[in-house]
Design an enzyme around this catalytic site. Sequence first.
Site, PDB file in Angstrom:
ATOM      1  N   PRO A 101       0.854  -1.194   0.000  1.00 57.98           N
ATOM      2  CA  PRO A 101       0.000   0.000   0.000  1.00 57.98           C
ATOM      3  C   PRO A 101       0.888   1.242   0.000  1.00 57.98           C
ATOM      4  O   PRO A 101       1.855   1.307   0.760  1.00 57.98           O
ATOM      5  CB  PRO A 101      -0.798  -0.106   1.298  1.00 57.98           C
ATOM      6  CG  PRO A 101      -0.460  -1.419   1.907  1.00 57.98           C
ATOM      7  CD  PRO A 101       0.712  -1.977   1.207  1.00 57.98           C
ATOM      8  N   HIS A 102       0.581   2.184  -0.862  1.00 58.81           N
ATOM      9  CA  HIS A 102       1.416   3.372  -0.945  1.00 58.81           C
ATOM     10  C   HIS A 102       0.583   4.580  -1.345  1.00 58.81           C
ATOM     11  O   HIS A 102      -0.453   4.440  -1.978  1.00 58.81           O
ATOM     12  CB  HIS A 102       2.568   3.161  -1.929  1.00 58.81           C
ATOM     13  CG  HIS A 102       2.130   2.731  -3.290  1.00 58.81           C
ATOM     14  ND1 HIS A 102       1.806   1.425  -3.586  1.00 58.81           N
ATOM     15  CD2 HIS A 102       1.966   3.416  -4.444  1.00 58.81           C
ATOM     16  CE1 HIS A 102       1.463   1.330  -4.859  1.00 58.81           C
ATOM     17  NE2 HIS A 102       1.544   2.528  -5.399  1.00 58.81           N
ATOM     18  N   ALA A 103       1.075   5.740  -0.934  1.00 57.79           N
ATOM     19  CA  ALA A 103       0.355   6.973  -1.238  1.00 57.79           C
ATOM     20  C   ALA A 103       1.327   8.131  -1.345  1.00 57.79           C
ATOM     21  O   ALA A 103       2.297   8.215  -0.597  1.00 57.79           O
ATOM     22  CB  ALA A 103      -0.661   7.267  -0.144  1.00 57.79           C
TER      23      ALA A 103
END
Length: 157
Positions: A71-73
């Site tokens: 998960p990345h942002a």
Amino acid sequence: MINIVKITDYMSEDLISLNLKSKNKEDVLMELAELIGLSPDVSNAGNAIYKALVEREKLGSTGIGKGVAIPHAKTDAAEKLTIAFGISNEKIDFKALDNENVNLFFVFASPIKDSQVYLKVLARISRLIREESFRNELLSCKTPGEVLECINKKESI
């Protein structure tokens, strides 16, 4: 010599959880957002990281397969690229590309303007975790220090 980006340059022991408690995708994203929010370089005020991770997941699952999710942002809540890591003892349905449940999580928060390093580290992790032996080594780590040592050792090969 080429300046090689190392995953461990963006991690620290206090951003590693070897026993995530969550049982579903939404909760694990919240738990990972809280974990990465412990970094002095990341502000999770108003659940900014969680909201950014959820928005990214709407584009497609970051469950890349073989029990791994990244998960990345990209968000203004991150001053610099920061990576947290978590292991879930119970595999979580993360809607992964291979439909397998997930128990290894690398979570990224990156400033919006910092694309190059972000992409390099993402690609590097994606490459390393293809190896079953590496995934098994991560799963057998007993301390956050061992996780960093395991990744560092793999990156040095």
